[in-house]
Design an enzyme around this catalytic site. Structure first.
Site, PDB file in Angstrom:
ATOM      1  N   ALA A   1       0.848  -1.190   0.000  1.00  0.00           N
ATOM      2  CA  ALA A   1       0.000   0.000   0.000  1.00  0.00           C
ATOM      3  C   ALA A   1       0.879   1.233   0.000  1.00  0.00           C
ATOM      4  O   ALA A   1       2.097   1.126   0.187  1.00  0.00           O
ATOM      5  CB  ALA A   1      -0.895   0.008   1.230  1.00  0.00           C
ATOM      6  N   MET A   2       0.256   2.392  -0.191  1.00  0.00           N
ATOM      7  CA  MET A   2       1.041   3.629  -0.295  1.00  0.00           C
ATOM      8  C   MET A   2       0.342   4.770   0.426  1.00  0.00           C
ATOM      9  O   MET A   2      -0.851   4.994   0.249  1.00  0.00           O
ATOM     10  CB  MET A   2       1.246   3.947  -1.789  1.00  0.00           C
ATOM     11  N   GLU A   3       1.137   5.500   1.195  1.00  0.00           N
ATOM     12  CA  GLU A   3       0.619   6.492   2.141  1.00  0.00           C
ATOM     13  C   GLU A   3       0.381   7.879   1.551  1.00  0.00           C
ATOM     14  O   GLU A   3       0.443   8.878   2.289  1.00  0.00           O
ATOM     15  CB  GLU A   3       1.604   6.611   3.307  1.00  0.00           C
ATOM     16  N   ASN A   4       0.108   8.020   0.243  1.00  0.00           N
ATOM     17  CA  ASN A   4      -0.107   9.334  -0.359  1.00  0.00           C
ATOM     18  C   ASN A   4      -0.990  10.208   0.537  1.00  0.00           C
ATOM     19  O   ASN A   4      -1.986   9.748   1.071  1.00  0.00           O
ATOM     20  CB  ASN A   4      -0.812   9.174  -1.707  1.00  0.00           C
TER      21      ASN A   4
ATOM     22  N   GLU B   1      -0.117   2.655   6.994  1.00  0.00           N
ATOM     23  CA  GLU B   1      -0.244   3.804   6.077  1.00  0.00           C
ATOM     24  C   GLU B   1      -0.796   5.017   6.815  1.00  0.00           C
ATOM     25  O   GLU B   1      -0.379   6.144   6.578  1.00  0.00           O
ATOM     26  CB  GLU B   1      -1.135   3.449   4.882  1.00  0.00           C
TER      27      GLU B   1
HETATM   28  N1  0A1 Z   1       5.823   3.528   1.420  1.00  0.00           N
HETATM   29  C1  0A1 Z   1       5.027   2.349   1.254  1.00  0.00           C
HETATM   30  C2  0A1 Z   1       5.648   1.277   0.469  1.00  0.00           C
HETATM   31  C3  0A1 Z   1       5.778   1.447  -0.982  1.00  0.00           C
HETATM   32  C4  0A1 Z   1       7.018   1.654  -1.510  1.00  0.00           C
HETATM   33  C5  0A1 Z   1       7.218   1.701  -2.865  1.00  0.00           C
HETATM   34  C6  0A1 Z   1       6.118   1.539  -3.666  1.00  0.00           C
HETATM   35  O1  0A1 Z   1       6.271   1.537  -5.018  1.00  0.00           O
HETATM   36  C7  0A1 Z   1       7.531   1.387  -5.510  1.00  0.00           C
HETATM   37  C8  0A1 Z   1       4.870   1.353  -3.154  1.00  0.00           C
HETATM   38  C9  0A1 Z   1       4.703   1.325  -1.795  1.00  0.00           C
HETATM   39  C10 0A1 Z   1       4.807   1.732   2.599  1.00  0.00           C
HETATM   40  O2  0A1 Z   1       5.750   1.641   3.382  1.00  0.00           O
HETATM   41  O3  0A1 Z   1       3.715   1.299   2.875  1.00  0.00           O
HETATM   42 ZN    ZN Z   2       5.740   2.353   5.079  1.00  0.00          ZN
END
Ligand code: 0A1
Ligand code: ZN
Length: 883
Positions: A271-274, A307
């Protein structure tokens, strides 16, 4: 091979950006094959930069540039800029500060199979910008220390894209001719571009709300494809739980008025924390009792929380550069681990986290890809979303928590938030905040950030009955890792407890100290140190590294009798479980040698007796009880061997399982029957624990060649109304010879063919089976109509499970598993480099196997290296694996 070897980026080369971007206004005209992007950037030279005359160099990849306009005036002439494959350089930047740069470009989301930047998932348009995906949307200073406010307007067809989402608050919307509409979003918080997101598609929304501790009402929305609206309740509840917990434990309140989560079925990671608009892999959102297992439910809650927690640890305070990734990931993982521990069982959560650390991170730390939690160099940053950055990073934060105590740790985090809100900072800033808030020095502790490798602690003891003292001698040693031949001693917290032979707690009183406590945290700072405990009337058993207080390997000679004693009496839930694992681990290790030397196999009665005692006790936490009855995994056992022998490990472990099942059959049957009830839809600890212990028993019992017991599994499969029970039954039927195996696999497919996440389980289960026909099955499944190389979840389910969860067959001596994997990696290299490079991990540890397998594995790595147009991602992992 690629034309030139890819460039390495070094932490030591970090310099501040020459330009800052203050404001970003984005305008998208959405289309599957030709999306038009207009970016209006308000920039200025960075006063902190040393080169005040530098040209403006923006990153950009796979973009079709239309035009560039400066200060809303004339279009730039071709001579004013230079376009390269991955950059746009603009010379003669205006003197006037700030200035406005408008760039128009187009992109093609449909051909974007790498799933980075703007791409399509089941007809929905969505983005993934971390770490460097924003440069695939428009030209930008794509680095986390450039923070701006974003306003985003999305224009699209009303029927195809009825829902148009981006970060922040919706501030305007309207209709256009030709069945089109538009929405404008504004995010008032400054952020780096990796936190940008947009989503457009035919989505349904589930809505609820949350009242913050200061009384603000936050609207919570989860967007999913229409068929999934009945699988969002748990995710919503999880979000509310996470919001409440972060207020209670960290004093962190949510800032925007709206929190959105979108579930997409094509996603490279979890998942992604946008900011304000999390994008999730469907796997970590969708759950209904009949489609998701108890562990799926727990993981969903954990990832939703992770997230959400990033909003403070990652978004409000972000990373200066990608070398600091563990600043946000290590801390956020620590936060989500603690949250899940509070929500479920602290003991079980800790054991599960440590098990994963010891099987996966320790292996990484002992191999050619070992790196510190703050790496010093990378070729492709996407390769550094590793178990080291995440899990070891979390352990380092946990050690700070252990050393300082909860209250002082909280003081440190408060200061960190207060000092750095709105900034892009470093791991060093985090440690400094912990120091400043508590008036402590953490000079030596900092080595955990720069030193790779897993330290080995060797512990010996000496009891002096005359002096009534116990001396613990502890030494630390860390094996060399690539680029780090010599290691310095680390500051290691070692939590210790003492137990008298009658099972009572012995006091821990260190020589020279007036304090006496039930346990102590020893500060090991030197290569070797003695700790003397006084006032001990008889020799106590020693419980060392309680709660797994540091990410280290412990070497301590202990007899089976002492381990059995600790399994019965240690009051530390982690070490109690650990004693059982050591006990059984020692037995299996002996049996592995017996298998290798063709000796007859015999299980030491002390093991059977220890298990019998565990079974005879009343346990409140049934999940913990299940863990006490579980055998170490083949992967964990492999980690303990000098040269991994997958066949001997499998044979020895299966023998132990079968022997325990034979010897304890009655107790296991009773336990199964007592806990086998229909509690589908109940997710309280009691119901989860009953399912877990019952299915642990079923797993043992189905090792027996007894048709009546095999029928138990079949019956459970047929009558199950929840996925935990259905899956557990099918698993034992697939992993053991079973009369209804084929039939049940077919029925399961039939029943769930329209639920992608359940079909992933169906693929993974077969790929991980020890059954002799597994390789042929895996090959056949590659040609199954439901298999698709364009869907990361499916790749992980089939290729990932086979290569990473099936040591027996993946490491077949004839090398067919290796060749199969290399074929898939080569195919994925062009389609999805990120997923391709993650799949290499099964080959990276080639040095751990016998000479024959080493040759076969390296031959496949060489073949991968000779792939035409090899991606940076695959190149970095394959070349470093061979180095
Ligand atoms: N920051 C997100 C993880 C994440 C990292 C890279 C991505 O695409 C390359 C996607 C998500 C987390 O720690 O949940
Ligand atoms: Zn993370």
């Amino acid at each position: 091979m690629r034309d030139a070897s890819p460039q390495t980026t070094y932490l030591k080369d970090y310099t501040v950006p020459d330009y800052l971007i203050h404001k970003v206004a984005l305008h998208f005209v959405l289309d599957e094959e030709r999306t038009e992007v207009t970016a209006r950037l308000t920039l200025s030279r960075n006063p902190a930069s040393l080169s005040m005359s530098a040209a403006l160099v923006l990153a950009g990849e796979n973009l079709t540039l239309q035009r560039i306009i400066l200060n809303d005036g004339e279009e730039l002439a071709a001579a004013d800029y230079v376009q390269a494959a991955d950059s746009l350089t603009i010379y003669n930047v205006p003197q006037q500060q700030p200035f406005v740069l408008t760039i128009e470009n187009t992109i093609n989301p449909k051909i974007n199979t790498a799933l980075e930047g703007l791409y399509l998932s089941n007809g929905m348009l969505c983005t993934q910008c971390e770490a460097e995906g924003f440069r695939k949307i428009t030209y930008f200073l794509d680095r986390p220390d450039v923070m701006a406010t974003f306003t985003t307007t999305l224009v699209g067809d009303k029927s195809r894209y009825p829902v148009l989402l981006s970060n922040g608050n919706k501030i305007a919307h309207g209709e256009l001719e030709a069945n089109r509409h538009w929405v404008t979003w504004e995010d008032p918080f400054t952020k780096p571009c990796y936190l940008f997101a947009l989503v457009a598609g035919q989505l349904e929304c589930i809505e609820d709300h949350f009242t913050t501790q200061s009384g603000r009402d936050i609207s919570l929305q989860i967007f999913v494809e229409p068929q999934d609206v009945d699988k969002c309740a748990h995710a919503m509840q999880s979000l509310q739980n996470a919001m409440r917990w972060d207020e209670a434990v960290y004093g962190c309140e949510y800032d925007l008025d709206l929190y959105m989560i979108v579930a997409v079925s094509h996603f490279n990671m979890g998942a992604m924390e946008n900011k304000g608009l999390n994008v999730f892999n469907t796997k970590f959102v969708l759950a209904r009792p009949d489609t998701a297992t108890d562990s799926d439910y727990e993981h969903i809650e954990g990832v939703i929380a992770h997230e959400y927690f990033h909003n403070w640890t990652g978004n409000r305070i972000t990373c200066r550069d990608w070398f600091q990734l563990s600043l946000k990931e290590g801390f956020t993982v620590f936060r989500d681990q603690e949250f899940t521990g509070d929500r479920t069982s602290k003991a079980v959560k800790r054991i599960e986290d440590v098990t994963m650390l010891r099987t996966r991170q320790f292996a990484e730390d002992a191999g050619p890809l070992a790196h510190p939690i703050r790496p010093e160099a990378y070729i492709e940053i996407n390769n550094f979303y590793t178990v080291t950055i995440y899990e070891k990073g979390a352990e380092v934060v946990r050690m700070l928590h252990t050393l300082l105590g909860a209250e002082r740790f909280r003081k440190g985090s408060d200061l960190y938030f207060a000092r750095h809100d709105g900034q892009a900072v470093t791991c060093e800033d985090f440690v400094k905040a912990m120091e400043a808030a508590n008036g402590v020095g953490l000079v030596q502790f900092r080595r955990w950030y720069s030193q790779a490798g897993t330290p080995v602690l060797t512990v010996s003891r000496r009891y002096d009955s005359q002096a009534q003292t116990l001396t613990l001698s502890i030494s630390q040693e860390c094996p060399p890792t690539p680029g780090q031949a010599v290691k310095e001693p680390l500051h290691i917290p070692v939590k210790v407890g003492l137990i008298y032979p009658d099972g009572t707690i012995a006091p821990c009183q260190l020589q020279g100290s007036a304090d006496s406590a039930e346990e102590v945290i020893l500060a090991l700072t030197e290569a070797a140190q003695d700790f003397v405990f006084t006032g001990l009337s008889s020799e106590p058993a020693v419980s060392v590294l309680r709660g797994f207080s540091a990410p280290v390997k412990l070497v301590m000679e202990r007899s089976l009798t002492e381990l059995a004693f600790l399994l019965s009496h240690d009051s530390d839930t982690f070490n109690r479980w650990e004693a059982g694992q050591q006990l059984i681990g020692q037995a299996i290790t002996g049996l592995i040698a017996d298998v290798q030397n063709n000796r007859e196999l015999r299980l030491d009665p002390i093991i059977i007796e220890a298990f019998r005692q565990v079974l005879a006790q009343p346990w409140e936490d049934l999940s913990y009880f299940s863990l006490l009855l579980s055998l170490p995994s083949e992967t964990y056992l492999a980690e303990q061997m000098p040269v991994i022998d997958v066949v001997a490990i499998h044979t020895a472990r299966e023998f132990v399982k079968l022997t325990l099942a034979e010897q304890l059959q009655n107790a296991l049957q009773t336990l199964y029957l007592n806990n086998h009830r229909d509690e589908s839809g109940c997710f309280d600890a009691g119901a989860i624990g009953r399912r877990r212990i019952k299915n642990t028993c079923l797993n043992y019992l189905c090792a027996l060649d007894d048709p009546a017991l095999k029928n138990w599994a079949h019956q459970q499969f047929k009558t199950a109304k929840n996925m935990t029970d259905q899956m557990a039954a099918l698993t034992v039927m697939v992993n053991n010879p079973h009369y209804a195996r084929r039939q049940c696999l077919a029925e399961f497919y039939q029943q769930w063919q329209h639920e992608a996440l359940v079909i992933d389980k169906w693929f993974a289960l077969q790929a991980a089976s020890p059954a002799p026909d597994t390789f042929a099955t895996v090959q056949a499944l590659m040609a199954h109509p439901a298999f698709d190389l364009g869907t990361p979840n499916r790749i992980r389910a089939l290729i990932g499970a086979f290569s990473q969860a099936n040591p027996l067959h993946f490491h077949a001596a004839n090398g067919q598993g290796y060749q199969f994997l290399a074929d898939q990696i080569i195919a994925l290299n062009t389609l999805n480099p990120q997923v391709a490079s993650r799949m290499i991990s099964a080959l990276t540890s080639w040095r751990r196997y016998d000479a024959g397998r080493q040759a076969l594995m390296t031959a496949q790595l060489e073949r991968i290296m000779s792939t035409e147009a090899i991606s940076k991602d695959v190149y970095e992992i394959a070349s470093k694996s061979l180095a």
